[in-house]
Write a protein that holds these residues in place. Structure first.
Motif, PDB file in Angstrom:
ATOM      1  N   GLY A  82       0.768  -1.161  -0.079  1.00 54.46           N
ATOM      2  CA  GLY A  82      -0.002  -0.112   0.016  1.00 54.46           C
ATOM      3  C   GLY A  82       0.855   1.340   0.054  1.00 54.46           C
ATOM      4  N   GLN A  83       1.651   1.449   0.672  1.00 53.81           N
ATOM      5  CA  GLN A  83       2.773   2.468   0.873  1.00 53.81           C
ATOM      6  C   GLN A  83       3.361   2.646  -0.599  1.00 53.81           C
ATOM      7  OE1 GLN A  83       6.480   2.045   3.038  1.00 53.81           O
ATOM      8  NE2 GLN A  83       6.535  -0.301   2.508  1.00 53.81           N
ATOM      9  N   TYR A  84       3.496   1.695  -1.398  1.00 56.63           N
ATOM     10  CA  TYR A  84       3.942   2.012  -2.839  1.00 56.63           C
ATOM     11  C   TYR A  84       2.930   2.372  -3.758  1.00 56.63           C
ATOM     12  CZ  TYR A  84       8.418   0.621  -0.840  1.00 56.63           C
ATOM     13  OH  TYR A  84       9.336   0.452   0.117  1.00 56.63           O
ATOM     14  N   ALA A  85       1.615   1.935  -3.477  1.00 58.15           N
ATOM     15  CA  ALA A  85       0.527   2.345  -4.247  1.00 58.15           C
ATOM     16  C   ALA A  85       0.127   3.517  -3.959  1.00 58.15           C
ATOM     17  CB  ALA A  85      -0.567   1.230  -4.082  1.00 58.15           C
ATOM     18  N   LYS A  86       0.382   3.961  -2.848  1.00 55.72           N
ATOM     19  CA  LYS A  86       0.038   5.484  -2.590  1.00 55.72           C
ATOM     20  C   LYS A  86       1.200   6.534  -3.179  1.00 55.72           C
ATOM     21  CE  LYS A  86      -0.475   8.679   1.407  1.00 55.72           C
ATOM     22  NZ  LYS A  86      -0.295   8.789   2.892  1.00 55.72           N
ATOM     23  N   SER A  87       2.517   6.114  -3.179  1.00 59.61           N
ATOM     24  CA  SER A  87       3.555   6.884  -3.777  1.00 59.61           C
ATOM     25  C   SER A  87       3.635   6.830  -5.132  1.00 59.61           C
ATOM     26  CB  SER A  87       4.832   6.796  -3.029  1.00 59.61           C
ATOM     27  OG  SER A  87       5.302   5.563  -3.468  1.00 59.61           O
ATOM     28  N   ARG A  88       3.099   5.818  -5.870  1.00 62.48           N
ATOM     29  CA  ARG A  88       3.476   5.599  -7.196  1.00 62.48           C
ATOM     30  C   ARG A  88       2.044   5.093  -8.108  1.00 62.48           C
ATOM     31  NH1 ARG A  88       8.231   2.417  -5.341  1.00 62.48           N
ATOM     32  NH2 ARG A  88       9.797   3.599  -5.592  1.00 62.48           N
ATOM     33  N   SER A 106       2.788  -2.214   4.729  1.00 64.28           N
ATOM     34  CA  SER A 106       4.421  -1.899   4.985  1.00 64.28           C
ATOM     35  C   SER A 106       5.339  -3.100   5.237  1.00 64.28           C
ATOM     36  CB  SER A 106       4.422  -1.020   6.175  1.00 64.28           C
ATOM     37  OG  SER A 106       3.869  -1.625   7.345  1.00 64.28           O
ATOM     38  N   HIS A 107       4.713  -4.272   4.795  1.00 66.70           N
ATOM     39  CA  HIS A 107       5.512  -5.504   4.887  1.00 66.70           C
ATOM     40  C   HIS A 107       5.768  -6.067   6.433  1.00 66.70           C
ATOM     41  CE1 HIS A 107       8.084  -8.631   2.880  1.00 66.70           C
ATOM     42  NE2 HIS A 107       7.319  -8.386   1.816  1.00 66.70           N
ATOM     43  N   ASN A 122      -5.443  -3.481   9.572  1.00 63.94           N
ATOM     44  CA  ASN A 122      -5.089  -2.243   9.241  1.00 63.94           C
ATOM     45  C   ASN A 122      -4.263  -2.262   8.077  1.00 63.94           C
ATOM     46  OD1 ASN A 122      -4.962   0.821   9.967  1.00 63.94           O
ATOM     47  ND2 ASN A 122      -2.591   0.377  10.216  1.00 63.94           N
ATOM     48  N   GLU A 123      -3.267  -3.075   8.134  1.00 63.59           N
ATOM     49  CA  GLU A 123      -2.375  -3.411   6.865  1.00 63.59           C
ATOM     50  C   GLU A 123      -3.109  -3.560   5.697  1.00 63.59           C
ATOM     51  OE1 GLU A 123       1.127  -3.187   6.383  1.00 63.59           O
ATOM     52  OE2 GLU A 123       1.448  -2.402   8.288  1.00 63.59           O
ATOM     53  N   ILE A 124      -4.163  -4.558   5.785  1.00 65.78           N
ATOM     54  CA  ILE A 124      -4.767  -5.012   4.647  1.00 65.78           C
ATOM     55  C   ILE A 124      -5.924  -3.868   4.162  1.00 65.78           C
ATOM     56  CG2 ILE A 124      -6.552  -6.508   3.785  1.00 65.78           C
ATOM     57  CD1 ILE A 124      -5.342  -8.557   5.610  1.00 65.78           C
ATOM     58  N   GLN A 125      -6.430  -3.282   5.189  1.00 66.50           N
ATOM     59  CA  GLN A 125      -7.476  -2.061   4.476  1.00 66.50           C
ATOM     60  C   GLN A 125      -6.751  -0.923   4.113  1.00 66.50           C
ATOM     61  OE1 GLN A 125     -11.041  -2.542   4.795  1.00 66.50           O
ATOM     62  NE2 GLN A 125     -10.628  -0.930   3.438  1.00 66.50           N
ATOM     63  N   LYS A 126      -5.693  -0.675   4.646  1.00 62.23           N
ATOM     64  CA  LYS A 126      -5.002   0.540   4.009  1.00 62.23           C
ATOM     65  C   LYS A 126      -4.725   0.440   2.780  1.00 62.23           C
ATOM     66  CE  LYS A 126      -2.071   2.796   6.519  1.00 62.23           C
ATOM     67  NZ  LYS A 126      -0.915   3.161   7.319  1.00 62.23           N
ATOM     68  N   THR A 127      -4.156  -0.768   2.248  1.00 62.71           N
ATOM     69  CA  THR A 127      -3.441  -1.114   1.059  1.00 62.71           C
ATOM     70  C   THR A 127      -5.004  -1.218  -0.074  1.00 62.71           C
ATOM     71  OG1 THR A 127      -1.784  -2.567   1.765  1.00 62.71           O
ATOM     72  CG2 THR A 127      -2.520  -2.810  -0.325  1.00 62.71           C
ATOM     73  N   GLN A 128      -5.962  -1.877   0.556  1.00 57.42           N
ATOM     74  CA  GLN A 128      -7.050  -1.767  -0.213  1.00 57.42           C
ATOM     75  C   GLN A 128      -7.567  -0.242  -0.747  1.00 57.42           C
ATOM     76  OE1 GLN A 128      -7.098  -5.087  -1.034  1.00 57.42           O
ATOM     77  NE2 GLN A 128      -9.402  -5.167  -0.905  1.00 57.42           N
ATOM     78  N   ASP A 129      -7.388   0.523   0.415  1.00 53.09           N
ATOM     79  CA  ASP A 129      -7.763   1.910   0.020  1.00 53.09           C
ATOM     80  C   ASP A 129      -6.993   2.657  -0.777  1.00 53.09           C
ATOM     81  OD1 ASP A 129      -9.837   1.439   2.084  1.00 53.09           O
ATOM     82  OD2 ASP A 129      -8.944   2.448   3.811  1.00 53.09           O
ATOM     83  N   ALA A 130      -5.487   2.321  -0.801  1.00 51.45           N
ATOM     84  CA  ALA A 130      -4.676   2.999  -1.533  1.00 51.45           C
ATOM     85  C   ALA A 130      -4.880   2.640  -3.050  1.00 51.45           C
ATOM     86  CB  ALA A 130      -3.201   2.649  -0.962  1.00 51.45           C
ATOM     87  N   VAL A 131      -5.079   1.359  -3.311  1.00 49.62           N
ATOM     88  CA  VAL A 131      -5.266   0.672  -4.590  1.00 49.62           C
ATOM     89  C   VAL A 131      -6.501   1.370  -5.279  1.00 49.62           C
ATOM     90  CG1 VAL A 131      -5.491  -1.536  -5.870  1.00 49.62           C
ATOM     91  CG2 VAL A 131      -3.684  -1.367  -4.117  1.00 49.62           C
ATOM     92  N   LYS A 132      -7.624   1.242  -4.283  1.00 50.67           N
ATOM     93  CA  LYS A 132      -8.846   1.891  -5.002  1.00 50.67           C
ATOM     94  C   LYS A 132      -8.724   3.382  -5.272  1.00 50.67           C
ATOM     95  CE  LYS A 132     -13.829   2.105  -3.917  1.00 50.67           C
ATOM     96  NZ  LYS A 132     -15.021   1.501  -2.962  1.00 50.67           N
TER      97      LYS A 132
END
Length: 244
Positions: A77-83, A103-104, A117-127
């Motif tokens: 998610g952190q990289y989906a957010k930045s790229r 954040s692995h 939280n890790e899963i949801q934040k990534t779902q949100d960033a990708v969406k």
């Protein structure tokens, strides 16, 4: 496929229809979409890329597009957010996205709330980046236990590991990555790779051409596992000792 996880499991290292004819007044010849691949009838393999999108993702996508190959990207998610531009392009070009945490961290050493939280934040960033949510989960390091499986079930996602790895993160050598990938390739295989490894991206034109010359169709994970009828929380491939 029924769920196989009934006790603690710790696993290491281990994505033909035809377009409707154009209106009569149009002079353009009607085009057809590519026929869907039936992986029960042809040789299929899924190349998967973890930890991205990395900074070389654009070059990798150029290669996949050139050879009409599809892949599955298990994104952080952190990289989906930045790229986000790469995430959007992955979806636009027909690739599949999976959730690989934000954040692995090691999920087997994390509290349930932290995993969610890790899963949801990534779902949100990708969406936010591409308007879709991943349907597959690959836990960091390929490590899962009953809690991780239960949480994956909550999110409606099966857990996808790999049949073999390219060992790209270790060798960081173009020829070694190519050799290992071709060595472990098999019909229905799911190969672990990383798009942050420059040598992997450099090796991809040769790898893709070699696999296609061997008769492989490079498809998404979902196409490879279609016949497995995976349910949320299931793990595939099953580790030794968990087969029916």
């Amino acid at each position: 496929m029924s769920r196989q996880l009934s006790s603690l499991l710790a696993i290491a290292a281990v994505c033909v229809t035809t377009l409707a004819p154009l209106p009569a007044q149009a002079a353009t010849t009607p085009k057809k979409k590519a026929a869907a691949v039936d992986c029960e009838q042809v040789k299929c393999i899924a190349l998967t890329f973890d930890d991205g999108p990395g900074k070389y993702a654009g070059t990798l996508l150029d290669t996949l597009k050139k050879y009409d190959a599809k892949a599955t990207f298990f994104l952080e998610g952190q990289y989906a957010k930045s790229r986000p531009q790469y995430v959007k392009r992955m979806v636009a070009e027909g690739h599949e996205l999976g959730n690989h945490s934000y954040s692995h961290p090691d999920f087997t050493k994390s509290e349930p709330g932290a995993i969610r939280n890790e899963i949801q934040k990534t779902q949100d960033a990708v969406k936010k980046a591409a308007g879709v949510e991943p349907k597959l989960l690959r836990p960091p390091y390929g490590l899962a236990d009953l809690t991780v499986s239960d949480i994956a079930e909550e999110y409606g996602m099966p857990i996808i590991l790999w049949t073999a790895g390219s060992e790209d993160w270790s060798s960081k050598n173009v020829e070694a990555i190519k050799k290992k990938t071709l060595e472990v390739a098999k019909p229905g295989g799911i190969i672990l790779m990383h798009d942050w490894v420059k040598q992997t991206v450099d090796a991809m034109p040769s790898i893709v051409k070699s696999l296609q010359n061997k008769g492989y169709h490079l498809v998404t994970v979902s196409e490879v596992v279609k016949g497995e009828n995976l349910e949320p929380g299931d793990i595939y491939p099953l580790p030794a000792g968990w087969e029916n």
